[in-house]
Enzyme design. Structure first.
Site, PDB file in Angstrom:
ATOM      1  N   CYS A   1       0.814  -1.227   0.000  1.00 14.89           N
ATOM      2  CA  CYS A   1       0.000   0.000   0.000  1.00 14.89           C
ATOM      3  C   CYS A   1       0.844   1.271   0.000  1.00 14.89           C
ATOM      4  O   CYS A   1       0.355   2.349  -0.337  1.00 14.89           O
ATOM      5  CB  CYS A   1      -0.920   0.012   1.212  1.00 14.89           C
TER       6      CYS A   1
ATOM      7  N   HIS B   1      -3.454   7.259   2.870  1.00 13.66           N
ATOM      8  CA  HIS B   1      -3.841   5.922   2.411  1.00 13.66           C
ATOM      9  C   HIS B   1      -5.204   5.600   3.010  1.00 13.66           C
ATOM     10  O   HIS B   1      -5.480   5.924   4.164  1.00 13.66           O
ATOM     11  CB  HIS B   1      -2.784   4.913   2.889  1.00 13.66           C
TER      12      HIS B   1
ATOM     13  N   ASN C   1     -10.125  -0.331   0.286  1.00 13.40           N
ATOM     14  CA  ASN C   1      -8.667  -0.239   0.274  1.00 13.40           C
ATOM     15  C   ASN C   1      -8.151  -0.779  -1.074  1.00 13.40           C
ATOM     16  O   ASN C   1      -8.166  -1.984  -1.307  1.00 13.40           O
ATOM     17  CB  ASN C   1      -8.105  -1.055   1.441  1.00 13.40           C
TER      18      ASN C   1
END
Ligand code: UT7
Length: 362
Positions: free
Chosen positions: A111, A249, A279
Site C-alpha cells: 500500500c 492511504h 482499500n
C-alpha cells in the site's frame, strides 16, 4: 536545482460495484459492521487486468498534463497485483500507451508503493537523469481475496491512479519524503504461496489468500503514519496550519481519523473516499489525489501531506507542493472495454470456489 512538478493526474475506477449488502448475501457480515469498523460502503471489482487499469489512468494523466506518450522517460507502476511476474506490468503499460522512449519498472511496497515510486521518480528528475515520468498505483486486489473470510474480504477493492511529473525550476512537487519499513512485523500481513517461498511441486498454488492480524496492523499504521508525517512536516518547516489537504492511504476510516486528530485538521482538510472504493492498496493515494483535484479541493500552490503504510510493513509520508495549474490541459475519452456483468457475477466462480473449499475444510 531541479524540481519535479505534478502536471497530470488521472484515475481508472472499474464500473462493477460490490456493496456491503452484496457481501452480506454470501458471508456473515453486515453493512452496519463494515461501515462502523472501516468506513467502507462499497468497493469496485475489475473485469480487466492491472495493466489495463494502470494504462487508462496513465492515459488520462497524460491528457491532463498535455504531453504525448513519446515524451515520457519513465513509467513506474506500484503494484502488488502484477498481471505476470515476468515480464513486469509496467512494460505492458508502456506497450498500451505507445510510450516507446520510457524505461519501465514495477515496484512492490504494497500500500505504500505509490509513495515509494513517486519519491524514486522525483529523485531521478531532480538529479537530472530524466525529465518526464508517469507514476502509477494500480491494483486488482479482488484477485487475491478469499471470499469466505469476512475479516479480509470486506476491505479491498480494485482501481488505479496516476500522476505525471515534469522537471521544473519552481520549488514544487514532492519536496520532502520519509520512507521506512517495520520489518519485525512483516509476518502480520502476507499473501502466502506465491513466490519462491512455496514448494511448487509438493504444494502447488491454489487459491491465494490475504492473511493479517488486523488490530496489530491498525496500531502500527497509526504510529508509523503519524511519525512519518511529523518528520516530514518538521523537515519542511511547516506548521499544522500550513497543511491545506491531507491525502492519506485509505485502509480504515478510523486510522484516517486518528491521523486527522493528531494533526488537528478539520474535515475539509482531509481527503476521504474509502466509503466508495475500499482499500485499493497502492492505488488509494493517487486515486484520492486525482479526485481531490477534480473536486476543486486542491488549490494553486496547495500544501498537501500524504501518508501510507502497507505490507512489509512499509510506511511513508510525503509533502507535495502543488503548482499553479489545477485544471486539465486536455481530456482523454478512452474507456475500459464494456462490462455488462455485476460485481457478484464477475466474482461468481471465485465466491463458489472459496465457499465450497471452506465447507469441505469444516
Ligand atoms: O492496508 C493494509 C491492510 N490491512 C489493514 O488495513 C488492516 C488494519 N486493521 C483494520 O482495519 C481493522 O483491524 C479491521 C477492520 C481489519 C478489523 O476491525 P477490528 O475493530 O480490529 O475488529 P476485530 O478484528 O477486533 O474483530 C472484532 C469482531 C470479531 O468478533 P468477536 O471475536 O468479537 O466475536 C470478528 O470476528 O468482529 C468480527 N468481525 C466481523 N464481523 C462482521 C471481523 N470481521 C467482520 C465482518 N463482519 N466483516
Amino acid at each position: 536545482m531541479k524540481y519535479a512538478e505534478i502536471t497530470g493526474w488521472g484515475k481508472c475506477i472499474p464500473p462493477a460495484t460490490l456493496t456491503n449488502e452484496d457481501l452480506a448475501t454470501f458471508v456473515d457480515t453486515s453493512d452496519e459492521w463494515i461501515t462502523s469498523r472501516t468506513g467502507i460502503k462499497a468497493r469496485r471489482i475489475s473485469h480487466v487486468n492491472t495493466a489495463e487499469l494502470a494504462a487508462l489512468a496513465a492515459k488520462r494523466a497524460l491528457a491532463t498534463a498535455g504531453i504525448d506518450p513519446e515524451e515520457v522517460d519513465l513509467i513506474a507502476v506500484a503494484t502488488s497485483c502484477p498481471d505476470t511476474l515476468i515480464p513486469n506490468t509496467s512494460s505492458k503499460v508502456q506497450q498500451i500507451l505507445g510510450a516507446h522512449n520510457a524505461a519501465a519498472f514495477d515496484l512492490n511496497s504494497a500500500c505504500t508503493g505509490f509513495l515509494y515510486a513517486l519519491q524514486n521518480a522525483t529523485a531521478q528528475v531532480r538529479m537530472g537523469a530524466i525529465k518526464k515520468a508517469i507514476v502509477i498505483g494500480a491494483e486488482r486486489m479482488s484477485w487475491f481475496v478469499n471470499w469466505s473470510r469476512r475479516e479480509t474480504c470486506v476491505l479491498f477493492g480494485d482501481g488505479a491512479g496516476a500522476v505525471v511529473i515534469e522537471a521544473t525550476d519552481k520549488p514544487v512537487g514532492l519536496l520532502e519524503a520519509k520512507l521506512g519499513c517495520d520489518s519485525q512485523a512483516r509476518d502480520i500481513l502476507e499473501v502466502r504461496g506465491f513466490g519462491t517461498d512455496m514448494d511448487r511441486y509438493e504444494n502447488p498454488p491454489t487459491a491465494l489468500d490475504i492473511n493479517f492480524i488486523g488490530q496489530d496492523i491498525f496500531k502500527r499504521a497509526v504510529k508509523a503514519m503519524g511519525a512519518g508525517a511529523t518528520h516530514v512536516t518538521e523537515k519542511a518547516n511547516l506548521s499544522i496550519d500550513d497543511i491545506d489537504l491531507l491525502v492519506p492511504h485509505q485502509a480504515n476510516l478510523r486510522i484516517i481519523a486518528a491521523l486527522q486528530k493528531q494533526f488537528k485538521l478539520a474535515d475539509e482538510n482531509v481527503m476521504v473516499n474509502i466509503d466508495k472504493y475500499g482499500n485499493t492498496s497502492a492505488a488509494t493515494i493517487p486515486i484520492a489525489l486525482c479526485e481531490a483535484v477534480e473536486q476543486g479541493r486542491v488549490k494553486p500552490d496547495a500544501n498537501i501531506m500524504t501518508a501510507a503504510f502497507g505490507a512489509g510493513l512499509t510506511w511513508g509520508a510525503g509533502y507535495i507542493k502543488w503548482g499553479e495549474r489545477v485544471t486539465p490541459i486536455a481530456k482523454c475519452d478512452d474507456e475500459l472495454p464494456a462490462n455488462d456483468k455485476t460485481a457478484k457475477e464477475l466474482l461468481s466462480t471465485a465466491i463458489d470456489y472459496c465457499l465450497s473449499k471452506q465447507n469441505s475444510e469444516q
